[in-house]
Motif scaffolding. Structure first.
Motif, PDB file in Angstrom:
ATOM      1  N   THR A 148       0.836  -1.029  -0.024  1.00 34.91           N
ATOM      2  CA  THR A 148       0.105   0.067   0.133  1.00 34.91           C
ATOM      3  C   THR A 148       0.779   1.372  -0.023  1.00 34.91           C
ATOM      4  O   THR A 148       1.644   1.371   0.742  1.00 34.91           O
ATOM      5  N   ARG A 149       0.529   2.204  -0.884  1.00 36.58           N
ATOM      6  CA  ARG A 149       1.378   3.470  -0.909  1.00 36.58           C
ATOM      7  C   ARG A 149       0.629   4.586  -0.729  1.00 36.58           C
ATOM      8  O   ARG A 149       1.052   5.645  -0.268  1.00 36.58           O
ATOM      9  N   ALA A 150      -0.704   4.519  -0.900  1.00 37.05           N
ATOM     10  CA  ALA A 150      -1.450   5.874  -0.369  1.00 37.05           C
ATOM     11  C   ALA A 150      -3.088   5.480  -0.106  1.00 37.05           C
ATOM     12  O   ALA A 150      -3.273   4.427  -0.581  1.00 37.05           O
ATOM     13  N   ILE A 151      -3.548   6.575   0.518  1.00 34.10           N
ATOM     14  CA  ILE A 151      -4.937   6.466   0.886  1.00 34.10           C
ATOM     15  C   ILE A 151      -5.642   7.645  -0.116  1.00 34.10           C
ATOM     16  O   ILE A 151      -5.016   8.621   0.110  1.00 34.10           O
ATOM     17  N   PHE A 152      -6.779   7.283  -0.431  1.00 35.32           N
ATOM     18  CA  PHE A 152      -7.381   8.269  -1.417  1.00 35.32           C
ATOM     19  C   PHE A 152      -8.919   8.385  -0.868  1.00 35.32           C
ATOM     20  O   PHE A 152      -9.600   7.571  -0.475  1.00 35.32           O
ATOM     21  N   LEU A 153      -9.355   9.857  -0.555  1.00 34.91           N
ATOM     22  CA  LEU A 153     -10.747   9.680  -0.339  1.00 34.91           C
ATOM     23  C   LEU A 153     -11.050  11.165  -0.805  1.00 34.91           C
ATOM     24  O   LEU A 153     -10.303  12.138  -1.181  1.00 34.91           O
ATOM     25  N   GLU A 154     -12.532  11.477  -0.726  1.00 34.42           N
ATOM     26  CA  GLU A 154     -13.211  12.584  -1.158  1.00 34.42           C
ATOM     27  C   GLU A 154     -14.062  12.891  -0.008  1.00 34.42           C
ATOM     28  O   GLU A 154     -14.821  12.203   0.541  1.00 34.42           O
ATOM     29  N   SER A 155     -14.122  14.290   0.129  1.00 35.00           N
ATOM     30  CA  SER A 155     -14.941  14.808   1.217  1.00 35.00           C
ATOM     31  C   SER A 155     -15.197  16.145   1.273  1.00 35.00           C
ATOM     32  O   SER A 155     -14.181  16.927   0.808  1.00 35.00           O
ATOM     33  N   PRO A 156     -16.440  16.919   1.146  1.00 32.29           N
ATOM     34  CA  PRO A 156     -17.789  16.017   1.587  1.00 32.29           C
ATOM     35  C   PRO A 156     -17.836  15.238   0.052  1.00 32.29           C
ATOM     36  O   PRO A 156     -17.444  15.436  -0.977  1.00 32.29           O
ATOM     37  N   VAL A 157     -18.690  14.199   0.538  1.00 29.72           N
ATOM     38  CA  VAL A 157     -19.066  13.125  -0.543  1.00 29.72           C
ATOM     39  C   VAL A 157     -20.100  13.502  -1.469  1.00 29.72           C
ATOM     40  O   VAL A 157     -21.294  13.898  -1.005  1.00 29.72           O
ATOM     41  N   ASN A 158     -20.088  13.133  -2.583  1.00 28.43           N
ATOM     42  CA  ASN A 158     -21.246  13.293  -3.697  1.00 28.43           C
ATOM     43  C   ASN A 158     -21.928  11.941  -3.777  1.00 28.43           C
ATOM     44  O   ASN A 158     -21.320  10.993  -4.049  1.00 28.43           O
ATOM     45  N   PRO A 159     -23.359  12.110  -3.713  1.00 29.73           N
ATOM     46  CA  PRO A 159     -24.525  13.038  -3.686  1.00 29.73           C
ATOM     47  C   PRO A 159     -25.068  13.172  -2.330  1.00 29.73           C
ATOM     48  O   PRO A 159     -25.553  13.973  -2.203  1.00 29.73           O
ATOM     49  N   THR A 160     -24.355  12.274  -1.166  1.00 25.66           N
ATOM     50  CA  THR A 160     -24.826  12.495  -0.086  1.00 25.66           C
ATOM     51  C   THR A 160     -24.558  13.323   0.957  1.00 25.66           C
ATOM     52  O   THR A 160     -24.914  13.619   2.167  1.00 25.66           O
ATOM     53  N   CYS A 161     -23.464  13.976   0.597  1.00 26.12           N
ATOM     54  CA  CYS A 161     -22.983  15.325   1.446  1.00 26.12           C
ATOM     55  C   CYS A 161     -22.352  14.642   2.547  1.00 26.12           C
ATOM     56  O   CYS A 161     -22.326  15.491   3.777  1.00 26.12           O
ATOM     57  N   ARG A 162     -22.055  13.369   2.844  1.00 28.52           N
ATOM     58  CA  ARG A 162     -21.369  13.023   4.056  1.00 28.52           C
ATOM     59  C   ARG A 162     -19.956  13.629   4.113  1.00 28.52           C
ATOM     60  O   ARG A 162     -19.163  13.964   3.160  1.00 28.52           O
ATOM     61  N   VAL A 163     -19.586  14.066   5.234  1.00 31.22           N
ATOM     62  CA  VAL A 163     -18.186  14.428   5.630  1.00 31.22           C
ATOM     63  C   VAL A 163     -17.487  13.539   6.300  1.00 31.22           C
ATOM     64  O   VAL A 163     -17.739  12.996   7.533  1.00 31.22           O
ATOM     65  N   LEU A 164     -16.466  13.266   6.027  1.00 30.11           N
ATOM     66  CA  LEU A 164     -15.310  12.100   6.463  1.00 30.11           C
ATOM     67  C   LEU A 164     -14.358  12.896   7.571  1.00 30.11           C
ATOM     68  O   LEU A 164     -13.761  13.761   7.264  1.00 30.11           O
ATOM     69  N   ASP A 165     -14.271  12.094   8.853  1.00 29.72           N
ATOM     70  CA  ASP A 165     -13.459  12.609   9.872  1.00 29.72           C
ATOM     71  C   ASP A 165     -12.138  12.338   9.291  1.00 29.72           C
ATOM     72  O   ASP A 165     -11.690  11.221   8.985  1.00 29.72           O
ATOM     73  N   MET A 166     -11.186  13.398   9.396  1.00 26.60           N
ATOM     74  CA  MET A 166      -9.893  13.250   8.700  1.00 26.60           C
ATOM     75  C   MET A 166      -8.892  12.670   9.625  1.00 26.60           C
ATOM     76  O   MET A 166      -8.133  11.739   9.415  1.00 26.60           O
ATOM     77  N   ARG A 167      -9.281  12.739  11.074  1.00 26.24           N
ATOM     78  CA  ARG A 167      -8.485  12.412  12.256  1.00 26.24           C
ATOM     79  C   ARG A 167      -7.936  10.955  12.171  1.00 26.24           C
ATOM     80  O   ARG A 167      -6.672  10.608  12.291  1.00 26.24           O
ATOM     81  N   PRO A 168      -8.842  10.018  12.147  1.00 28.99           N
ATOM     82  CA  PRO A 168      -8.323   8.459  11.926  1.00 28.99           C
ATOM     83  C   PRO A 168      -7.618   8.250  10.937  1.00 28.99           C
ATOM     84  O   PRO A 168      -6.551   7.345  11.236  1.00 28.99           O
TER      85      PRO A 168
END
Ligand SMILES: *Cc1c(COP(=O)(O)O)cnc(C)c1O
Length: 390
Positions: A148-168
């Motif tokens: 594993t080299r990287a982690i990819f995420l999107e936030s806020p999320v399309n289309p449900t507008c969920r917001v991912l907690d960056m801390r963990p």
């Protein structure tokens, strides 16, 4: 062109950031307030050296370079690169990090085009991708591999507008020395600056809020200077550079970024609050509402809740069809993040390849409408929704 300054405010940076001082021999009357468009793909080259070679495909056009410096200032990054689209940005950003045999861990809640890139294109070049439910923090850890080299995420999320907690996630990437790559398109640097929260790379579809006027495609990658140079090499070779005019339009759009996004935030809050009280609307997805599952995270992590929200109509797909036909100001269109208010239906856009049941399972039942709230008067936007939903 304004004089070079060293401002720190976001509005000031969005207007003047990255502007170089005028040539010492320029008289005041030679200095335009607006950056000229250098609609030229060739520049005269110095004799006897390869240094300073300019060619837009290399990311060294004058309009591109100015906006690259400006976006880096806005995101608090060492360097930035403009590309021809958000997809071009995501592709080159990840190709600069991953080699055949490498593994990428990514949030399953991502833009449809990104999903396709990760699950179909990357497989064909030998890059392995695992998608995880981003709320299952332990899952992220379990799926880590030696490759594993990287982690990819999107936030806020399309289309449900969920917001991912960056801390963990940040904890995980810091412990394991992985790169954390964040698609921050929905937030724009006005609402969220991922580098301040432990991200290493920020990606934008500048087509959305950064340009903000539905008139130019573009993408951006922000990070360290050495990493951005790697992305530039990919962009050159895979041909993902932007046109000078698109860069110029983006610069113009950026000048009003701060006031636009604040207005988007305010209007979306008004629309969401209105929608929450309507019996025709079963559910409202907006992180600014206390009822949203990520309201606490959003309030702690974001400077604004954004201009995107979604509603679920009690009457399902039929009511959605009827409502769309009756709307006058809100236009039915798939994109987002511009000054004009738009409404779209994931069942006919990003999620058209899912069955109704599959969509319902991932929280997008028929009757789900995504609203990209523009900068019109909130009263007019609400009145239009009200006459159409009744
Ligand atoms: C639109 C979008 C993209 C793709 O951007 P383009 O400019 O259309 O290529 C990527 N990520 C997100 C979150 C988007 O909304």
């Amino acid at each position: 062109m304004p004089r070079a300054t060293q401002p720190t405010g976001l509005s000031t940076l969005a207007l003047h950031g990255g502007v170089e001082p005028p040539h010492p021999s320029a008289t005041p009357g030679d200095v335009p307030i607006v950056t000229p468009i250098y609609q030229s793909v060739n520049y005269v080259q110095e004799f006897g050296t390869a240094e300073g070679l300019r060619y837009p495909r290399y990311g060294t056009g004058l309009n591109a370079e100015l906006v690259q410096r400006r976006l880096a200032l806005l995101e608090g990054a060492e360097a930035g690169l403009l590309l021809g689209s958000g997809m071009g940005a995501t592709a080159c950003a990840l190709l600069a990090l991953l080699r055949p045999g490498d593994h990428l861990l990514a949030s399953a809640w991502i833009y449809g085009g990104t999903h396709r890139l990760l699950t179909q294109e990357f497989a064909s070049v030998g890059i392995d991708v695992t998608l995880v439910d981003p709320t299952e923090t332990r899952d992220w850890r379990k799926r880590l591999r030696r490759e594993t080299r990287a982690i990819f995420l999107e936030s806020p999320v399309n289309p449900t507008c969920r917001v991912l907690d960056m801390r963990p996630v940040r904890l995980l990437t810091q412990e394991s020395g992985l790169a954390l790559v964040v698609d921050s398109t929905f937030a724009s640097p006005v609402n969220f600056r991922p580098l301040e929260h432990g991200a290493d790379v920020v990606i934008h579809s500048t087509t959305k809020y950064l340009n903000g006027h539905h008139d130019a495609l573009g993408g951006a990658v922000l990070g360290t200077a050495s990493y951005v140079e790697e992305v530039r090499q990919k962009m050159m070779t895979w041909g993902q550079a932007p046109d000078p005019f698109a860069c110029w339009l983006l610069e113009r759009g950026l000048k009003t970024l701060d006031v636009r996004v604040r207005r988007h935030n305010e209007n979306a809050m008004r629309v969401a609050t209105w929608a929450e009280d309507r019996k025709e609307i079963r559910r409202v997805h907006f992180p600014g509402l206390a009822s949203h599952p990520d309201h606490q995270v959003a309030a702690a992590q974001l400077d604004g809740f954004g201009g995107m929200l979604a509603i679920e109509l009690t009457g399902g797909g039929k009511s959605a069809d009827r409502m769309l036909r009756r709307l006058k100001i809100w236009q039915h269109a798939p994109s987002l993040g511009g000054v004009d208010s738009l409404v779209s239906e994931p069942r006919y856009t990003s999620h058209s390849h899912f069955s109704p049941d599959e969509r319902a399972q991932i929280g997008i039942p028929d009757g789900f409408l995504r609203l990209s709230v523009g900068i019109e008067d909130a009263d007019d936007l609400i009145a239009d929704l009200e006459q159409a939903v009744r």
